[in-house]
Motif scaffolding. Structure first.
Motif, short mmCIF file in Angstrom:
data_model
loop_
_atom_site.label_atom_id
_atom_site.label_comp_id
_atom_site.label_asym_id
_atom_site.label_seq_id
_atom_site.Cartn_x
_atom_site.Cartn_y
_atom_site.Cartn_z
N PHE A 147 0.98 -1.12 -0.07
CA PHE A 147 -0.11 -0.05 0.03
C PHE A 147 0.90 1.28 0.05
N ASN A 148 2.05 1.37 0.78
CA ASN A 148 2.71 2.49 0.73
C ASN A 148 3.39 2.89 -0.45
N THR A 149 3.95 1.70 -1.04
CA THR A 149 4.61 1.93 -2.44
C THR A 149 3.47 2.59 -3.39
N LEU A 150 2.50 1.71 -3.20
CA LEU A 150 1.28 2.38 -4.36
C LEU A 150 0.93 3.77 -4.30
N ALA A 151 0.85 3.97 -2.99
CA ALA A 151 0.41 5.39 -2.62
C ALA A 151 1.66 6.35 -3.19
N GLU A 152 2.72 5.80 -2.96
CA GLU A 152 4.11 6.89 -3.47
C GLU A 152 4.00 6.97 -4.84
N ILE A 153 3.96 5.50 -5.66
CA ILE A 153 3.82 5.91 -7.20
C ILE A 153 2.80 6.60 -7.77
N LEU A 154 1.56 6.60 -7.08
CA LEU A 154 0.59 7.30 -7.77
C LEU A 154 0.66 8.76 -7.40
N ALA A 196 -12.22 1.55 3.62
CA ALA A 196 -11.80 2.95 3.82
C ALA A 196 -10.23 2.93 3.69
N ARG A 197 -9.52 1.69 4.36
CA ARG A 197 -8.22 2.03 4.35
C ARG A 197 -7.61 1.47 2.86
N VAL A 198 -8.30 1.01 1.95
CA VAL A 198 -7.88 0.67 0.71
C VAL A 198 -7.89 1.91 -0.19
N LEU A 199 -9.09 2.66 -0.17
CA LEU A 199 -9.35 3.78 -0.80
C LEU A 199 -8.73 4.93 -0.47
N MET A 200 -8.58 5.22 1.01
CA MET A 200 -7.90 6.23 1.54
C MET A 200 -6.49 6.23 1.67
N GLY A 201 -6.01 5.12 1.52
CA GLY A 201 -4.52 4.77 1.56
C GLY A 201 -3.75 4.83 0.28
N PRO A 202 -3.74 3.70 -0.34
CA PRO A 202 -2.76 3.45 -1.60
C PRO A 202 -3.59 4.10 -2.69
N PHE A 203 -4.86 4.15 -2.70
CA PHE A 203 -5.56 4.83 -3.99
C PHE A 203 -5.95 6.44 -3.79
N ALA A 204 -5.47 6.79 -2.68
CA ALA A 204 -5.89 8.25 -2.36
C ALA A 204 -5.98 9.04 -3.42
N GLY A 263 -19.83 8.87 4.25
CA GLY A 263 -18.51 9.25 4.73
C GLY A 263 -17.57 9.02 3.84
N LEU A 264 -17.30 7.52 3.44
CA LEU A 264 -16.26 7.43 2.38
C LEU A 264 -16.26 8.05 1.16
N ALA A 265 -17.42 8.25 0.75
CA ALA A 265 -17.26 9.05 -0.68
C ALA A 265 -16.97 10.49 -0.40
N ALA A 266 -17.17 11.07 0.57
CA ALA A 266 -16.36 12.22 0.91
C ALA A 266 -15.27 12.44 0.75
N GLY A 267 -14.61 11.17 1.23
CA GLY A 267 -13.04 11.33 0.83
C GLY A 267 -12.36 12.14 1.74
N THR A 268 -12.77 12.69 2.88
CA THR A 268 -12.00 13.62 3.65
C THR A 268 -11.77 12.99 5.08
N GLU A 269 -11.46 13.78 6.03
CA GLU A 269 -10.83 13.21 7.24
C GLU A 269 -12.34 13.33 8.05
N ALA A 270 -13.18 14.29 7.66
CA ALA A 270 -14.55 14.53 8.45
C ALA A 270 -15.29 13.12 8.05
N GLY A 271 -15.32 12.85 6.73
CA GLY A 271 -15.94 11.70 6.05
C GLY A 271 -15.53 10.33 6.85
N VAL A 272 -14.23 10.21 6.99
CA VAL A 272 -13.80 9.00 7.43
C VAL A 272 -14.12 8.96 9.08
#
Lengths: 204, 485
Positions: free
Chosen positions: B185-192, B258-266, B315-324
């Motif tokens: 996940f970390n590397t994915l996030a970096e690459i993106l 939430a972890r998948v969408l907000m982490g690597p694919f943020a 909440g997830l769709a909002a994609g913000t900290e308030a959403g999570v």
């Protein structure tokens, strides 16, 4: 090179043809046999790619164990093929359409795909050069070190599968005569043999 | 390595105790179920304490396959509450309903370990293994009453559709791996992130992969259009199992989502947001409309859970900290309302048989006033009527949606909760204004009253002391987003 290409086309053509036969043959036993053929050709493809360990595992595990078990199950169940095929033609057009659309879409997405150079750089565990390490050894090097967490976790998944199979199928039957070896070997002549004097002419 | 083991201490403890209980059950003379069940409950409670004691600082273990952070700890706490309460609710049930075998609590523990691994996954492979461990145990406990047709049917349906969804998830993961070159996940996030900074558009193949992964995850949370299995499985499975299904696995799958969408694919938020919005809209509407015509209370709860998944996904769709934060608060409150409601459903017994029709609740206020009061609180709360907890959980996600300018979601959410209020309030009407039907069997058992009372108190008094849940959710959301940023 030509031999390799020929082998590739042979293996993949047979694999696809037998995969089609798996779902279209009338007799379920034939389906399983075609499945074995498909797996065997997939193993050939693996060997062609230089992944001989995966190829051999496929043969040992899938062909040797899984499909043979499958074959036993299929032979023991009384499957009425005609009944199972009911509705096949009815759902065929819509199923085929959806499948085709998905296939075309995937071709459009993946058609122009090539391994990007960045992808090779970020690979977590880079493949060691094949002339130094055989791929069986390479897998062994990471499986118990870097991936030990996943290795153990997969073991637990298998344990759960085993518990599940026992829970769902094991029935303890009452009144079954079991062989008790201890009892058998410790019994004496006196317990089991009775000598009766029979008067001749009168019966027991 | 030793540090790695300290990081996974709660999972390790629960796993070892599950295996120890398996051995105890297998080798003890007589019927060990009662003992194994109580020890399993104790094990979940101890694991809860261990999770509580874990530091909230983000730490990777096993070469980045596993992550421990505040978000994970919060969600694991909720999961363990769900599991332990479901185990307690099963105490009497499995004796009564002729499913008294010691494998039941052991499989629940294995499922819980799987959920904790899912929540802490930091790699597509560990995500998949955790998910499979959880699902495989759940398939078996859904079919645990193997001699009844409905239970086996529910187990089989769950298995077939679950296997399909795992296939989709794996296919998506392989596409992601093929196009990005990593599953971490970390590397994915970096690459993106690097690609976004360089102004490159993300490759279509990667997006297709992410969509497949999302479809697989949506199956597990039971969001429309991947919800088909939910009503049948909920209805067919034994009731404590249904209570478990509706609480812990939902929370785990939602946390994973939430972890998948907000982490690597943020970085791909613009791409996945549309999908989450669509799933959320459809789930809310279908959950509200399809529940109206139900007569079986377990089916009703299934549709209600589909609706709740829709709200939480806002909440997830909002994609913000308030959403999570909204998502975390929503799942926490949903957990308590749901466990309370299922405690009531488990008490619905007439003449030594479970009854499951909504009409059987008629006139409950006269035969069992306290139980009717608790059920009334849960129903009002699920309908989202202030000042009960359910109102605030909806408020948080709607606020997050409005902040993120997702007005459609907020409006449809409010409208569908009005429709949903119809069937929740119908139950209240049946209990308070209709002539009593046959009375339920007494006694329920002290633990049931305790669960109902505690869940009712939390639902009722949330607005007085919101801080434990809200501040916990806030810290959880912050830790999830800090990792992504």
């Amino acid at each position: 090179m030509v031999v390799q290409a020929l082998c590739f086309y042979l293996f993949s053509a047979v694999a696809i043809a037998s995969a089609v036969m798996v779902i279209s043959s009338r007799n379920p036993v034939h389906s399983v046999l075609f499945l074995i053929l498909a797996f065997f050709n997939a193993a050939g493809l693996f060997v062609l790619m230089g992944a001989e360990f995966l190829g051999m595992i496929l043969v040992v595990v899938y062909l040797g164990a899984v499909t043979v078990l499958f074959l036993f199950v299929v032979m023991m169940l009384n499957i009425n093929v005609a009944e199972m095929r009911q509705g096949f033609l009815q759902y065929l057009p819509i199923g085929a359409t959806v499948g085709l659309i998905l296939l075309v879409e995937l071709f459009m997405v993946l058609g122009g795909w090539a391994i990007s150079p960045e992808a090779a750089q970020v690979a977590q565990v880079p493949t060691p050069p094949p002339e130094q390490v055989s791929n069986t050894a390479a897998l062994g090097n990471v499986l118990y070190t870097k991936y030990v967490y996943l290795f153990q976790a997969s073991g637990i998944v298998l344990l759960v599968a085993m518990i599940g199979a026992i829970v769902l199928t094991l029935r303890t039957r009452t009144g079954v005569r079991r062989q008790n070896l201890r009892e058998q070997s410790f019994r004496t002549r006196d317990e089991s043999v009775e000598v009766k004097k029979v008067q001749s002419g009168s019966g027991v | 390595m030793t540090y790695d083991l300290a990081t996974i201490a709660p999972e390790l403890f629960l796993l070892v105790s599950a295996m120890a209980l398996l051995m105890l059950g297998a080798f003890r003379q007589g019927n060990p179920t009662g003992l194994v069940l109580s020890l399993a409950t104790v094990a979940t409670v101890i694991t809860f304490v261990l999770v509580w004691l874990q530091p909230t600082a983000r730490e990777l273990a096993f070469g980045g396959l596993f992550v421990r952070d505040g978000f994970g700890n919060f969600m694991k706490g909720l999961i363990l509450v769900g599991s332990s309460v479901s185990l307690i609710m099963a105490w009497r049930f499995i004796e009564r309903e002729n499913m008294s075998r010691f494998e039941f609590p052991v499989l629940m523990l294995f499922a819980t370990v799987g959920m904790m691994m899912m929540v802490s996954a930091n790699d597509l492979i560990s995500l998949y293994i955790g998910l499979e461990l959880q699902s495989l145990s759940l398939y078996v406990i859904a079919a645990f009453r193997r001699d009844t047709l409905r239970s086996t049917e529910s187990g089989l349906k769950y298995f077939v559709l679950g296997a399909l969804s795992s296939g989709m998830l794996l296919y998506g993961s392989s596409l992601v791996y093929g196009f990005a070159g990593t599953t971490n996940f970390n590397t994915l996030a970096e690459i993106l992130q690097q690609a976004a900074q360089a102004g490159e558009a993300p490759s279509i193949g990667l997006i297709v992969g992410v969509v497949f992964v999302m479809a697989g995850l949506a199956f597990k949370v039971g969001g429309v259009p991947f919800h088909m299995w939910t009503p049948d499985v909920y209805e067919g499975a034994p009731t404590p199992v249904t209570a478990f299904f509706a609480s812990a696995p939902k929370i785990a799958a939602m946390a994973l989502f939430a972890r998948v969408l907000m982490g690597p694919f943020a970085e791909l938020v613009a791409q996945w947001q549309q999908v989450v919005v669509a799933i959320s809209l459809l789930s809310m509407v279908l959950g509200a409309l399809a529940a109206i015509s139900q007569t079986n209370i377990k089916r009703l709860m299934a549709y209600s859970s589909i609706g709740h998944v829709g709200y939480a996904l806002i909440g997830l769709a909002a994609g913000t900290e308030a959403g999570v934060r909204g998502l975390a608060v929503y799942m926490a409150i949903y957990l308590f309302m749901n466990l309370g409601t299922f405690a009531v459903i488990l008490c619905m017994r007439q003449k030594d048989r479970m009854v499951e029709n909504i009409d059987d609740l008629r006139g409950l206020s006269r035969t069992h006033p306290l139980m009717a009061l608790a059920m009334g609180i849960f129903m009002f709360s699920m309908a989202g009527i202030p000042p009960l907890a359910g109102f605030f959980s909806k408020l948080y996600v709607f606020l997050a949606a409005i902040e993120a300018q997702l007005y459609t979601l907020a409006v449809v959410g409010v409208l569908s909760s009005v429709v949903g209020a119809f069937y929740y309030l119908r139950i209240v009407k049946l209990m308070y204004f209709d002539e009593p039907a046959e009375s339920f069997d007494q006694p329920f058992g002290r633990e049931m009253s305790l669960i109902m009372g505690a869940a009712g108190a939390i639902t009722l008094l949330f607005f007085v002391f919101p801080s434990p849940i809200v501040s916990g959710a806030e810290a959880a959301a912050a830790s999830l987003l800090a990792a992504a940023g």
